[in-house]
Design a protein around this motif. Sequence first.
Motif, PDB file in Angstrom:
ATOM      1  N   ILE A  81     -27.323  35.170 -53.913  1.00  0.00           N
ATOM      2  CA  ILE A  81     -28.763  35.487 -53.889  1.00  0.00           C
ATOM      3  C   ILE A  81     -29.165  35.902 -52.470  1.00  0.00           C
ATOM      4  CG2 ILE A  81     -31.085  34.444 -54.072  1.00  0.00           C
ATOM      5  CD1 ILE A  81     -30.022  32.967 -56.578  1.00  0.00           C
ATOM      6  N   GLU A 105     -29.911  35.444 -62.351  1.00  0.00           N
ATOM      7  CA  GLU A 105     -30.803  35.579 -61.180  1.00  0.00           C
ATOM      8  C   GLU A 105     -30.183  36.523 -60.150  1.00  0.00           C
ATOM      9  OE1 GLU A 105     -32.490  32.308 -58.565  1.00  0.00           O
ATOM     10  OE2 GLU A 105     -32.054  31.194 -60.375  1.00  0.00           O
ATOM     11  N   VAL A 106     -28.886  36.320 -59.920  1.00  0.00           N
ATOM     12  CA  VAL A 106     -28.177  37.189 -58.961  1.00  0.00           C
ATOM     13  C   VAL A 106     -28.194  38.623 -59.483  1.00  0.00           C
ATOM     14  CG1 VAL A 106     -25.964  37.662 -57.826  1.00  0.00           C
ATOM     15  CG2 VAL A 106     -26.633  35.285 -58.267  1.00  0.00           C
TER      16      VAL A 106
END
Length: 318
Positions: A81, A105-106
């Motif tokens: 991230i 999310e990444v």
Amino acid sequence: MAIRIGFIGVGGIAHSHLGRLSQIKEARIVALCDVVREKAEEAAKKYEAVSYTNYKEMLDKESLDAIFICLPPFAHGDVEIEIAKRGIPFFIEKPVNLYREKAKEVEKIVEEKKLITSVGYVLRYMDIVEKAKDFLKEKKIALVLGRYFGEFPRSPWLGIKEKSGGQIVEQATHIVDLMRYLVGGVDSLYAEGFKGLNKFENYDVEDASIVSMHFKNGAIGSLTCNWLLFGFQPTLEIVTQGIQVQYSVTSLKIISKDKKEEFQVSNDYALLEDEVFIEAVKSNNPAKIESDYSDGLKSLEVTLAANESMEKGQIISL
Ligand SMILES: NC(=O)c1ccc[n+]([C@@H]2O[C@H](COP(=O)([O-])OP(=O)(O)OC[C@H]3O[C@@H](n4cnc5c(N)ncnc54)[C@H](O)[C@@H]3O)[C@@H](O)[C@H]2O)c1
């Protein structure tokens, strides 16, 4: 201009990449980070780079064009991230995470930033795998049989489920990824595990497992794994009308009633994997990368579904 590279995690696989990158003219190793100071310092001395024990400090102080993330599975997530938010292209070893939500999310930041990424599904770069892919193109595949047999590699984290994910997530992921590459996506699966023979310290993962799979294109398949034998024996067999395609470690057989062809790997596929990534960063063109972050995440999803099925005793749909 050379591509300035930083490493996060300087263990076993990092040293393989470091050795290869030092053969690539366009690559320059400038910084190395490991939580174990001696590992970072030793490698930094060898490759005339700067050592760090804190990756944020490395990112703050160095101007890097690309990062190699060679961390164990449990250490993934926040690192990617941070790198993605800073807009730095990265190569990441498989598996990309242990949690789908974190990997998503990444992926979101990677997509927003349009970052070049590559995942270490190195078998995709074998010339024999390319041959198998060409051969199977447009053939209707019926049956897919993957195996990952071998011994338990004595690593401090591999036998701990919450650190590695176990054999399917950590190692047989290479065969799952080849299945996805050569056959297509998995629709649903059912898995069972066996525990109780291996007696290593802190070991809490399956000694053996079996996964029954249904592919989106209608093919059916299975994956059987164990850490009870010796060596390292990944294989994949694919059956289509009248023809068997057999991949085994570094060889490929294409067998029909009248003809048996056998091929051995003849390219330096691991070097190619790194060359392709460096070239992609240099040209800002990911066309030759065989597995990017999003694709690596799809292989992760199949292996996590196998773990979920083992836990719940249920069929899991993907
Ligand atoms: N593609 C392949 O064929 C292949 C082959 C071997 C390993 N791998 C993968 O590479 C990954 C690493 O495996 P390995 O064998 O190199 O493991 P390793 O344990 O030898 O090395 C991992 C290193 O990361 C360091 N580390 C851990 N947490 C850290 C953190 N937060 N910041 C910085 N450093 C940290 C450790 O100190 C260690 O030096 C695994 O996911 C493994 O599956 C891939």
